[in-house]
Design a protein around this motif. Structure first.
Motif, mmCIF file in Angstrom:
data_model
loop_
_atom_site.group_PDB
_atom_site.id
_atom_site.type_symbol
_atom_site.label_atom_id
_atom_site.label_comp_id
_atom_site.label_asym_id
_atom_site.label_seq_id
_atom_site.Cartn_x
_atom_site.Cartn_y
_atom_site.Cartn_z
ATOM 1 N N UNK A 177 0.833 -1.214 0.000
ATOM 2 C CA UNK A 177 0.000 0.000 0.000
ATOM 3 C C UNK A 177 0.868 1.266 0.000
ATOM 4 N N UNK A 178 2.185 1.101 0.045
ATOM 5 C CA UNK A 178 3.076 2.265 -0.076
ATOM 6 C C UNK A 178 3.761 2.692 1.216
ATOM 7 N N UNK A 179 3.573 1.943 2.301
ATOM 8 C CA UNK A 179 4.205 2.325 3.576
ATOM 9 C C UNK A 179 5.708 2.054 3.482
ATOM 10 N N UNK A 180 6.501 2.945 4.057
ATOM 11 C CA UNK A 180 7.953 2.721 4.138
ATOM 12 C C UNK A 180 8.259 2.157 5.525
ATOM 13 N N UNK A 181 8.879 0.988 5.554
ATOM 14 C CA UNK A 181 9.100 0.295 6.834
ATOM 15 C C UNK A 181 10.592 0.046 7.016
#
Ligand code: FAD
Length: 432
Positions: free
Chosen positions: A196-200
């Motif tokens: 979904x585009x989250x940077x982790x």
């Protein structure tokens, strides 16, 4: 007995593609902690168009989300009526409905994101360890049924048929609950959030939280800065989702009582031995003051758990206790060869209800699932996302924002719980 002590759930394929933070980033929301709360919040924020960064001190699921029993139960530890009493009828009812529906939401997420986590939605059993507990479970079933939970009370014979567990007087069956591999579920949420585009970022402990100016508020990006060893993230909203595993920072210490829960997993059992323990593959826990849990995993191991920590590296005390307890509970399976042993820390809140606190405007923390957090943390993460996206107002939240106080005599409480659990294990050799 095999000596390779470790966490069974770590057999899950690890995520190797994540890196630690070594740059300066800006985001709408920064989340501290990659357990169910943080990851669910991140996923649901990103799905609503927010730019999100998650910082994890260690690996994905390092905390309780990678150590738990894996029972996707509904509701709280306390009775629904007790929640209504503590929160007031209206808020209590809202919270009960929210958490009784929570396993269904986990169900949907697993399906939507095709999360491979050995999920079996075939019900869980809360076993009655004495006659009084049957009365308690009866009341609990009636109260949960008011919220539409698919629960029923089983008599001794029916409970035995499903479990082959001796010594129980009946069980509350929750057909909407089930079991999963907790770390695989956490990794699945991570993959969904990344998609979904989250940077982790892993191995990126937040060391400090700095306010840049006084003008912090919902959806105002760029006001608070999280510092890690080699980087910074500036964001308008920060969620501390560290629960009982907070390290390097100190925002929630004292707001919950740490309580340990440990588990053992046997070797993979033969078909014939599997028929002698939990033939219906339903996860169970009991109503004893020092609770025990029993479940199987996808490979056919038996997992036994109880409250308390593991006090030797080889977990010998726990193994001896478990041989005794399992021998009495499942007398026909024979001695088990335990291959895994691990423990995790539970954040027990003062009233066994999870707590949300707004520390400053735009800085929130969520803590205190009190040992029931797979479904609750998943939906509370979503709830915070909905709140930050202004889909739900503060008055509509099922969990109020609380100004939390340190629990009095907390270290003493924690020590008493632990000593009490260990004493109870010793007394099991004598009494049960
Ligand atoms: C042994 C055990 C058994 C349980 N069994 C069940 C069960 O069967 N069913 C159920 O519903 N619930 C169960 N629970 C409860 C459930 O596991 C938890 O409530 C839930 O996992 C909490 O998720 P979380 O995301 O809030 O916290 P966690 O999963 O603990 O995640 C917090 C994360 O924050 C990270 N972190 C901490 N400090 C920092 C920092 N400074 N910077 C960056 N990251 C940081 C930690 O490394 C950790 O990964 C159990 C809990 C335990 C311990």
């Amino acid at each position: 007995m095999a000596q390779n002590v470790g966490n069974l759930w770590h057999l899950a394929e690890p995520m190797t593609e994540l890196k630690s933070l070594d740059e300066v980033l800006q985001a709408d929301v920064a989340i501290v902690g990659a357990g169910y709360t943080g990851l669910s919040c991140a996923l649901h924020l990103a799905q609503q168009g927010k730019d999100v960064v998650v910082l994890e001190a260690r690996d994905i699921g390092y905390g309780a989300s990678g150590r738990n029993v894996g029972l996707t139960n509904a509701g709280l530890w306390i009775m629904p009526k007790e929640a209504e009493r503590l929160l007031g009828a209206e808020r209590g009812k809202r919270l009960n409905q929210f958490l009784i529906d929570a396993p269904h939401y986990v169900d949907q997420l697993i399906e939507t994101h095709e999360i491979d986590c050995d999920y079996k939605r075939n019900g869980t059993l809360h076993l009655a360890h004495n006659r009084r507990a049957v009365v308690y479970l009866n009341k609990r079933a009636a109260q949960m049924a008011e919220y539409g939970a698919d629960v029923s009370l089983l008599d001794r014979t029916s409970a035995f048929e499903l479990t082959r567990a001796e010594g129980y007087f009946g069980a509350l069956r929750d057909a909407g609950a089930g079991t999963l591999q907790p770390l695989k579920y956490c990794i699945g949420l991570t993959r969904a959030a990344l998609a979904a585009g989250v940077r982790i970022y892993t191995h990126s402990a937040v060391l400090d939280i700095e306010r840049i100016n006084g003008n912090i508020g919902r959806n105002i990006a760029g006001n608070t800065r999280l510092k890690t060893q080699n980087g910074y993230v500036t964001a308008g909203n920060i969620i501390l989702a560290t629960n009982a595993y907070e390290e390097k920072i100190s925002y929630n210490k004292g707001l919950y009582t740490p309580l340990y829960y440990c588990q053992l997993a046997s070797e993979v059992l033969s078909e014939a031995r599997r028929e002698q323990c939990l033939p219906a593959n339903m996860g169970c826990w009991d109503s004893g003051a020092v609770m025990r849990s029993f479940r199987t995993d996808a490979a056919g191991r038996l997992l036994v758990g109880t409250v308390g920590n593991i006090h030797t590296a080889s977990a010998n005390g726990l193994k001896n206790w478990s041989q005794h307890v399992v021998g009495k509970t499942f007398p026909h399976i024979g001695e088990l060869n335990y291959q895994y042993a691990w423990a995790g820390r539970i954040a027990k809140s003062v009233n066994n209800i999870p707590q949300i606190q707004e520390l400053h405007k735009g800085l929130y923390q969520i803590v205190g699932y009190s040992g029931r957090g797979i479904a609750p943390a998943t939906v509370t993460g979503k709830l915070m996302a909905d709140y930050l996206c202004e889909n739900i107002s503060i008055d509509e939240l099922p969990l109020p924002f609380n100004a939390l106080k340190n629990i009095s005599f907390n270290r003493v409480r924690a020590a008493i719980y632990e000593i009490g659990c260990q004493m109870s294990h010793i007394s099991d050799f004598i009494m049960r």
